[in-house]
Design a protein around this motif. Structure first.
Motif, PDB file in Angstrom:
ATOM      1  N   ASP A  26       3.914   4.806   9.303  1.00 28.63           N
ATOM      2  CA  ASP A  26       4.667   4.306   8.151  1.00 28.63           C
ATOM      3  C   ASP A  26       4.312   5.080   6.885  1.00 28.63           C
ATOM      4  OD1 ASP A  26       5.914   2.344   9.741  1.00 28.63           O
ATOM      5  OD2 ASP A  26       4.297   0.904   9.346  1.00 28.63           O
ATOM      6  N   TYR A  27       3.019   5.375   6.711  1.00 27.32           N
ATOM      7  CA  TYR A  27       2.595   6.177   5.558  1.00 27.32           C
ATOM      8  C   TYR A  27       3.170   7.588   5.653  1.00 27.32           C
ATOM      9  CZ  TYR A  27      -0.847   2.512   4.603  1.00 27.32           C
ATOM     10  OH  TYR A  27      -1.456   1.318   4.319  1.00 27.32           O
ATOM     11  N   GLU A  47       7.111  11.815   4.025  1.00 27.06           N
ATOM     12  CA  GLU A  47       8.158  12.772   4.406  1.00 27.06           C
ATOM     13  C   GLU A  47       9.488  12.411   3.752  1.00 27.06           C
ATOM     14  OE1 GLU A  47      10.183  15.927   5.810  1.00 27.06           O
ATOM     15  OE2 GLU A  47       8.008  15.654   5.853  1.00 27.06           O
ATOM     16  N   ARG A  48       9.787  11.136   3.663  1.00 26.26           N
ATOM     17  CA  ARG A  48      11.046  10.694   3.069  1.00 26.26           C
ATOM     18  C   ARG A  48      11.093  11.007   1.564  1.00 26.26           C
ATOM     19  NH1 ARG A  48      10.535   6.096   4.831  1.00 26.26           N
ATOM     20  NH2 ARG A  48       9.681   5.015   3.032  1.00 26.26           N
ATOM     21  N   GLY A  80      -6.533   8.836   2.915  1.00 23.07           N
ATOM     22  CA  GLY A  80      -7.369   7.976   3.738  1.00 23.07           C
ATOM     23  C   GLY A  80      -6.939   6.538   3.555  1.00 23.07           C
ATOM     24  N   VAL A  81      -6.556   5.885   4.634  1.00 22.11           N
ATOM     25  CA  VAL A  81      -6.148   4.477   4.597  1.00 22.11           C
ATOM     26  C   VAL A  81      -7.381   3.641   4.926  1.00 22.11           C
ATOM     27  CG1 VAL A  81      -4.623   2.715   5.569  1.00 22.11           C
ATOM     28  CG2 VAL A  81      -3.805   5.079   5.285  1.00 22.11           C
ATOM     29  N   THR A  82      -7.800   2.821   3.963  1.00 20.38           N
ATOM     30  CA  THR A  82      -8.998   2.009   4.120  1.00 20.38           C
ATOM     31  C   THR A  82      -8.631   0.559   4.415  1.00 20.38           C
ATOM     32  OG1 THR A  82      -9.153   1.459   1.763  1.00 20.38           O
ATOM     33  CG2 THR A  82     -10.220   3.501   2.483  1.00 20.38           C
ATOM     34  N   PRO A 130       0.799  -1.225   0.000  1.00 22.49           N
ATOM     35  CA  PRO A 130       0.000   0.000   0.000  1.00 22.49           C
ATOM     36  C   PRO A 130       0.835   1.280   0.000  1.00 22.49           C
ATOM     37  CG  PRO A 130      -0.133  -1.078   2.138  1.00 22.49           C
ATOM     38  CD  PRO A 130       0.612  -2.008   1.217  1.00 22.49           C
ATOM     39  N   ILE A 131       2.008   1.240   0.576  1.00 18.58           N
ATOM     40  CA  ILE A 131       2.847   2.447   0.585  1.00 18.58           C
ATOM     41  C   ILE A 131       3.345   2.756  -0.818  1.00 18.58           C
ATOM     42  CG2 ILE A 131       5.023   3.428   1.427  1.00 18.58           C
ATOM     43  CD1 ILE A 131       4.339   2.172   4.151  1.00 18.58           C
TER      44      ILE A 131
END
Length: 189
Positions: free
Chosen positions: A136-137, A142-143, A122-124, A99-100
């Motif tokens: 983690d997201y 940011e990275r 939005g993480v579903t 997902p990332i």
């Protein structure tokens, strides 16, 4: 009456159609067809052109909600739909294989919407399996995109209140960025 366009993006099965159905105050226009990629996401139908709904914010502001098809083979629709959009709600399903990577792909593909207005993630489906944590997201964002302000939430697209919260967060994000001059070509939403 002021009108604004918000785009719902993300991979197939992330909940874009469901989110628009939860928010819309009109009957949602859907362009569904049989899903020929059930090996990717096991659902019977998939969006092939767009989803469309509307919601009023206050008495004088109409927000037009457009959902893109999640399959990359329909990316010609992405180009059409992102032209007028002022912001984006990016949905990613936590139980996807990576997902990332999906998050970063769609953010890169639709980066101009961040520059033009704003983005909220939005993480579903975080309740159906163990996926990355919200941090983690945020860390991946940011990275790969230092300095971008992109709120990340866990959200159930079936829940109207949760979708209203994420939509209002996007509106506030766009308005704050416009007030501080960090948005290109946007005054207010």
């Amino acid at each position: 009456m002021a009108e604004h366009v918000i785009l719902f993006t993300g991979p197939m099965g992330a909940g874009k159609t469901t989110a628009i159905q939860s928010l819309s105050e009109i009957e949602v226009v859907r362009t569904e067809a049989n899903n020929s990629e059930r090996h990717v996401v096991d659902k019977a139908t998939t969006t092939v052109a767009l989803d469309y709904g509307e919601i009023l914010v206050g008495a004088q502001e109409k927000v037009r909600l457009y959902g893109i098809p999640g399959q990359r083979r329909f990316n010609f629709m992405w180009a059409i739909l992102k032209r007028r959009a002022k912001g984006m709600i990016l949905l990613v399903n936590s139980d996807a294989p990576d997902p990332i990577a999906e998050l970063l792909f769609y953010l890169d593909e639709f980066r101009e919407l961040y520059d033009r207005g704003g983005v909220v993630v939005g993480v579903t489906r975080s309740d159906v399996g163990s996926g990355p944590a919200l941090t983690d997201y945020s860390d991946a964002l940011e990275r790969t995109n230092p300095g971008l302000v992109i709120p990340v939430f866990t959200v159930d697209p079936r829940e109207r209140n949760q979708m209203q919260n994420i939509l209002l967060t996007l509106v506030i994000n766009i308005e704050m960025r416009a007030a501080f001059g960090s948005v290109s070509g946007v005054r207010s939403l």
